[in-house]
Write a protein that holds these residues in place. Structure first.
Motif, PDB file in Angstrom:
ATOM      1  N   ILE A  84       0.471  -4.039   5.055  1.00  0.00           N
ATOM      2  CA  ILE A  84      -0.650  -3.230   4.574  1.00  0.00           C
ATOM      3  C   ILE A  84      -0.776  -2.031   5.508  1.00  0.00           C
ATOM      4  N   SER A 139       0.840  -1.202   0.000  1.00  0.00           N
ATOM      5  CA  SER A 139       0.000   0.000   0.000  1.00  0.00           C
ATOM      6  C   SER A 139       0.872   1.248   0.000  1.00  0.00           C
ATOM      7  N   THR A 167      -2.222   1.883   6.573  1.00  0.00           N
ATOM      8  CA  THR A 167      -3.466   2.615   6.371  1.00  0.00           C
ATOM      9  C   THR A 167      -3.624   3.780   7.336  1.00  0.00           C
ATOM     10  N   ASP A 203      -3.871   4.008  -0.188  1.00  0.00           N
ATOM     11  CA  ASP A 203      -4.313   3.410   1.066  1.00  0.00           C
ATOM     12  C   ASP A 203      -5.248   2.277   0.682  1.00  0.00           C
ATOM     13  N   LEU A 204      -4.692   1.065   0.573  1.00  0.00           N
ATOM     14  CA  LEU A 204      -5.489  -0.065   0.091  1.00  0.00           C
ATOM     15  C   LEU A 204      -6.737  -0.332   0.925  1.00  0.00           C
ATOM     16  N   SER A 233      -6.839  -5.961  -0.562  1.00  0.00           N
ATOM     17  CA  SER A 233      -6.079  -6.342   0.638  1.00  0.00           C
ATOM     18  C   SER A 233      -6.225  -7.833   0.921  1.00  0.00           C
TER      19      SER A 233
END
Length: 330
Positions: free
Chosen positions: A173, A141, A175, A145-146, A156
């Motif tokens: 990941i 990511s 965020t 922002d996955l 994701s």
């Protein structure tokens, strides 16, 4: 569906689709979310994404989605300015270009001249390439922002499946959203970027608030997930120490910090190649109009200020974590 989700869906009233991307399953999945959007078929995503004389500020109020097939490089070596968390082989990959959020200091405003978002629908090709990497650390990511896009892409979860099938690959990941769904795996890291609420309100437009991020972090810990807390970038304002101190007080008081895997700490820094474009896009932002110093090709706060901010946050984190769990810019 939350009001935030409704606002997100209304943002994309037009979708550009490469002709080669039409028949991919992810294309169909995304279009199901935008049944009233106007569809425009194009030859190549760069014909739209890389157009000249675009305005990031103007487009950020009405972003468009571009569905494309990535025919180029799929995996890159990690940048030296980014934490590698002790991993010798550090890579990143980008199934999505650009972010639905609007952080004033975001490096993407220097990298791209548009606020529109590219989603590469040939995710299977990314997975195949990543599967060949062997033992490594892979950030998925980096250019977006996955989790913030997952309600329309679910990408994701695809990376989580790769982590499950390839224990030699550690997937990160990261965020600023507040996910509600997690998969607990020893090689899958959920990295939460934490900022004081005052910083979120001033500079991180559209992102989840601190309360929501902490609530999501607690949920991930309760599920047994490997969780990373990123206080990075630290943004300077006059009362930065008070704000970051209160934020860390909340983290310690509200979360089971003994279960947090590690921490990443760093002050704001950005490639000197990007700063001019970012300042044009954010002409009135105190976050990017600061008189930075150029050190080795990166714009940073003066060294003593950078060190003071990083040292303060690190010392506060040391109250609950050993140095082996703390990764710092310096």
């Amino acid at each position: 569906m939350s009001s935030a989700d409704v606002s997100f869906l209304r943002n994309f009233d037009r979708i550009y689709i490469e002709k080669d991307a039409v028949d991919y399953p992810l294309t169909s999945k995304i279009l199901e979310h935008f049944k009233s959007a106007k569809l425009t078929y194009i030859r190549h995503y760069k014909d739209i994404f890389n157009r000249s004389r675009q305005s990031f500020e103007f487009q950020s109020h009405s972003r468009k989605i571009i569905l494309a097939v990535n025919r180029g490089k799929l995996v890159y070596e990690g940048a030296p300015v980014c934490h590698n968390y002790g991993n010798d082989r550090f890579f990143y990959t980008s199934t999505v270009l650009n972010c639905p959020y609007d952080c004033e200091y975001c490096f993407l405003k220097g990298r791209y001249s548009t606020a529109n978002i590219v989603i590469f629908v040939n995710v299977e090709d990314y997975i195949a390439k990543a599967s060949e990497l062997g033992e490594c650390y892979l950030s998925v990511s980096f250019d977006t922002d996955l989790p913030a896009m997952d309600h329309i892409t679910a990408i994701s979860s695809v990376w989580a499946e790769l982590a499950q099938e390839h224990p030699e690959i550690t997937i990160e990941i990261r965020t600023k959203s507040a996910p509600k769904s997690f998969i607990a795996l020893p090689n899958l890291v959920y990295a939460f970027t934490l900022s004081p609420q005052e910083i979120i309100d001033r500079f991180e437009h559209g992102t989840a608030g601190l309360e929501a991020r902490l609530r999501s972090l607690r949920l991930a810990l309760s599920k047994g997930c490997k969780v990373r807390v990123c206080v990075d970038p630290i943004i300077y304002i006059d009362n930065w120490k008070e704000l970051y101190g209160r934020m860390i007080d909340r983290l310690i008081a509200e979360c089971d910090v003994d279960k947090i895997n590690d921490y990443g700490i760093g002050a704001f820094r950005i490639s000197s190649e990007y700063i001019k474009a970012i300042r044009r896009a954010e002409a009135y932002s105190a976050a990017v109009q600061f008189p930075f110093e150029n050190r080795d090709g990166y714009c940073e706060y003066p060294y003593e200020l950078t060190k003071a901010m990083v040292d303060y946050v690190r010392d506060r984190i040391r109250e609950v974590a050993d140095d082996g769990k703390i990764f710092c810019q310096y």
